[in-house]
Design a protein around this motif. Structure first.
Motif, short mmCIF file in Angstrom:
data_model
loop_
_atom_site.label_atom_id
_atom_site.label_comp_id
_atom_site.label_asym_id
_atom_site.label_seq_id
_atom_site.Cartn_x
_atom_site.Cartn_y
_atom_site.Cartn_z
N MET A 251 -14.19 -0.31 7.51
CA MET A 251 -13.41 0.95 6.99
C MET A 251 -11.75 0.56 7.00
SD MET A 251 -15.32 4.17 8.11
CE MET A 251 -16.86 4.38 8.04
N VAL A 252 -11.33 -0.02 8.44
CA VAL A 252 -10.11 -0.38 8.56
C VAL A 252 -9.63 -1.58 7.59
CG1 VAL A 252 -8.46 -1.23 10.20
CG2 VAL A 252 -9.96 0.38 11.07
N LEU A 253 -10.45 -2.51 7.45
CA LEU A 253 -10.36 -3.60 6.62
C LEU A 253 -10.01 -3.40 5.32
CD1 LEU A 253 -12.43 -6.61 8.07
CD2 LEU A 253 -9.85 -6.44 8.26
N LEU A 254 -10.94 -2.38 4.77
CA LEU A 254 -10.98 -2.03 3.24
C LEU A 254 -9.61 -1.32 3.00
CD1 LEU A 254 -12.99 -1.99 0.80
CD2 LEU A 254 -13.93 -0.01 1.83
N GLY A 255 -9.43 -0.34 3.83
CA GLY A 255 -8.18 0.38 3.57
C GLY A 255 -6.89 -0.31 3.83
N GLY A 256 -6.87 -1.11 4.55
CA GLY A 256 -5.71 -1.98 5.19
C GLY A 256 -5.31 -1.88 6.47
N MET A 257 -5.41 -3.12 7.21
CA MET A 257 -5.23 -3.02 8.72
C MET A 257 -3.84 -3.07 8.81
SD MET A 257 -6.86 -5.84 11.24
CE MET A 257 -5.90 -7.30 10.84
N GLY A 258 -3.50 -2.21 9.77
CA GLY A 258 -1.86 -2.11 10.13
C GLY A 258 -1.24 -1.23 9.17
N SER A 259 -1.96 -0.85 8.22
CA SER A 259 -0.92 0.38 7.62
C SER A 259 -1.50 1.74 8.03
CB SER A 259 -1.11 0.12 6.07
OG SER A 259 -2.70 0.61 5.66
N LEU A 260 -0.71 2.65 8.19
CA LEU A 260 -0.87 3.65 8.52
C LEU A 260 -2.09 4.65 8.32
CD1 LEU A 260 0.29 5.47 11.08
CD2 LEU A 260 1.76 6.44 9.59
N ALA A 261 -2.05 4.87 6.52
CA ALA A 261 -3.06 5.44 6.10
C ALA A 261 -4.21 4.81 5.60
CB ALA A 261 -2.17 6.35 4.85
N GLY A 262 -4.07 3.51 5.60
CA GLY A 262 -5.20 2.45 5.07
C GLY A 262 -6.52 3.11 5.75
N PRO A 263 -6.84 3.03 7.02
CA PRO A 263 -7.98 3.44 7.48
C PRO A 263 -8.70 4.87 6.79
CG PRO A 263 -6.56 2.95 9.23
CD PRO A 263 -5.73 3.10 8.04
N ILE A 264 -7.94 5.55 6.57
CA ILE A 264 -8.40 7.03 5.95
C ILE A 264 -8.87 6.51 4.61
CG2 ILE A 264 -7.62 9.60 4.99
CD1 ILE A 264 -5.61 9.52 7.17
N VAL A 265 -8.00 5.84 3.84
CA VAL A 265 -8.63 5.68 2.47
C VAL A 265 -9.77 4.69 2.62
CG1 VAL A 265 -7.89 4.25 0.29
CG2 VAL A 265 -6.24 5.60 1.48
N GLY A 266 -9.79 3.79 3.45
CA GLY A 266 -10.96 2.98 3.83
C GLY A 266 -12.09 3.82 4.11
N ALA A 267 -12.14 4.70 4.92
CA ALA A 267 -13.22 5.44 5.27
C ALA A 267 -13.87 6.16 3.82
CB ALA A 267 -12.72 6.54 6.38
#
Lengths: 322, 252
Positions: A251-267
């Protein structure tokens, strides 16, 4: 001030999430509510992992263990007829904090691939502990007799209330992460990811800061666990299995590691794809796997990093090409 | 003569069969630029690492400001006032120049268990950081992500980060490494500007720079100090000429 694309993604995402219960009731498909809740709970887990993995460079392959511990504390409390959320929740968060101190102190003695292996091993240890807990269902898990009880403040057995509680807590976690990473503390953990030798040389004893970050992330994942227990009304060792930790990493990789909202989008994207693809074929991972590879190869900052890069091609995106 | 700021006594470090630092003794006087020269492989960088605490010493003592610091870890030495720069540039590539230096300021401004306020809004971090960038002539480049800066600018940033910790002693490991003539000239004038206010232990291969800057020179060969003295004495020293300077002269 013109909002960045990331801000716009956050606004759009949360607007849609806020509307899910409305859509579910109009279309009369309660499943949407269930789906949205699960997305947001896992988004909290992914956010917490991103704190240490994306910003701190600590790639934990056992992060789901804290989700499991949070859930188990709620389950075990309920089993002993302690149903008050005012007792269950602080107890669960405290337990996650204590375990995170111990696991962090052990695994932060190592770096790189050894760190990955030790976090994996510690989490698997807890998984097998869960399996062997016959008193609490062992392999089969433990049904939650009733959700956490908040003395009439909020009724978690009412599915829409639980939905909005998760919604608010996800927003709160995002806000906490934002403050955290820009604070002095946040600069230290990012510095340690970037160049630990230099951090030592300019005078930072980095271990204590990394351990603190590990504990904060563990407690936040514990919150996701508490919510997950209330969401599924069920607790089982699978929550701590290494594949669950792997899901969080994806999920983290998919959304964008080290970007704030990335993990939310990833999940969100992860759960959506899982739902959509598993409807098409039982072997949905066969499609999901290549998709993930494409994202990692061609959008190294994840989906959000991809957006940011298109917005300003000259500016190198944060963490995008490490 | 005043009390030495840094005193190294019989320092030793062995890597397998190689004695990188062999019974090294050395004293750095406050306010001076003390250069350490020597051929490649003489153990200069090993010595810096031992002084900064990144490498443990096998035996010997390091006294700093009258205190035995031999067993201290790098962060503890940094807090006592020892700052180092790296021969191979070692910075935070994802940060801007200002953030790099501000982080060094932050390291010496109490603990960093501060979780809420944005560090970039804190004047007490940003202002000293700007001042340090000003000193090395990099203030125009403050807001640029440092991976986009040139090699010469990276070397200047190294110095600024060390200065930002308000050190009593600067350990500079080849600040001119990989620089062209013009950049070297700039670095010499930066270091000249620090002279007097700062005590500096300087490792450098550029002999023009060394003889232009140094108050004292120590010559290191196979981890051992074979000579130490004022630049003129070193220039005149027969042993040094054969061991090092002559060689260097013909090699160039």
């Amino acid at each position: 001030m013109i909002p960045t694309r990331e801000t716009m993604v956050v606004i759009i995402t949360f607007s849609l999430l806020a509307l899910v219960p409305v859509i579910a009731s109009i279309t009369d498909v309660p499943f949407y509510l269930d789906l949205g809740r699960r997305m947001m709970i896992l988004a909290i887990g992914a956010l917490s992992l991103n704190l240490i993995m994306g910003y701190g460079g600590m790639i934990s392959f056992g992060h789901a263990v804290f989700v499991g511990i949070g859930a188990y504390v709620v389950g075990i409390c309920a089993e002993h007829e302690v149903v008050s959320g005012f007792i269950q929740w602080p107890l669960a968060l405290l337990a996650c904090g204590i375990f995170a101190v111990i696991f962090g102190a052990i695994s932060l003695r190592t770096r790189g691939v050894y760190f990955i292996m030790i976090t994996l091993a510690l989490a698997q240890m807890m998984y097998f502990l869960g399996v062997s807990l016959d008193r609490y269902g062992g392999d089969d898990g433990l049904p939650l007799a009733e959700p956490s009880y908040f003395s009439g403040l909020i009724d978690l057995s009412e599915k829409t209330s639980l939905y909005y509680l998760v919604f608010v807590l996800l927003l709160l976690c995002l806000w906490i992460c934002k403050r955290l990473i820009n604070s002095r503390f946040g600069m230290v953990i990012q510095g340690a990811r970037s160049n630990e030798a230099r951090m030592q040389a300019i005078g930072f004893p980095v271990f204590r800061y990394q351990l603190t970050a590990f504990v904060i992330a563990g407690v936040m994942a514990g919150l996701a666990g508490i919510l997950l227990a209330n969401h599924t009304e069920f607790v089982n060792p699978d929550m701590m299995h290494w594949t669950r930790s792997g899901d969080l990493i994806i999920m983290v990789l998919l959304g964008g590691m080290g970007s704030l909202a990335g993990p939310i989008v990833g999940a969100l994207v992860f759960i959506l794809l899982e739902e959509a693809l598993s409807g098409v074929t039982e072997y949905w991972q066969l499609i999901f796997g290549p998709f993930l590879i494409l994202v990692v190869l061609f959008a190294r900052g994840g989906l959000l990093g991809f957006l940011e890069k298109r917005q300003s091609p000259k500016k190198t995106s944060e963490g995008g090409d490490d | 003569m005043t009390e030495a700021l840094l005193k190294v006594e019989n320092l030793r470090k062995r890597f397998g069969g190689v004695l990188a630092t062999d019974n090294l003794s050395l004293a750095v006087q406050p306010g001076q630029i003390h250069a350490v020269i020597g051929p490649n492989g003489a153990g200069k960088t090993t010595m810096i690492a031992q002084l900064a605490g990144a490498l443990d010493s096998d035996s010997g003592r390091i006294l700093f400001d009258g205190e035995d610091i031999t067993g201290l870890a790098p962060p503890a030495r940094s807090r006592r006032g020892i700052a180092r720069t790296f021969q191979i540039t070692s910075i935070f590539h994802e940060f801007t120049a200002l953030e790099n230096v501000a982080l060094a300021v932050q390291a010496h401004d109490g603990h960093s268990f501060r979780f809420w306020r944005a560090a970039r809004d804190e004047a007490r971090l940003v202002e000293p950081a700007r001042a340090a960038l000003e000193t090395v002539g990099l203030v125009d480049r403050a807001d640029i992500t440092v991976r986009n800066l040139s090699h010469g600018e990276h070397r200047q940033l190294e110095i600024a980060m060390a200065l930002a910790t308000k050190p009593k002693l600067l350990l500079l490991d080849e600040p001119m490494a990989g620089m062209g003539a013009e950049e070297s000239q700039k670095m010499v004038s930066i270091l000249n500007g620090l002279k007097g206010d700062h005590t500096i232990l300087l490792i450098e291969h550029d002999m023009d720079a060394v003889f232009a800057l140094a108050d004292q020179i120590t010559v290191l060969v196979y981890g051992n100090a074979i000579a130490s003295g004022a630049p003129d004495e070193i220039r005149a020293n027969e042993e040094v000429r054969t061991a090092y300077l002559g060689e260097e002269g013909t090699a160039n």
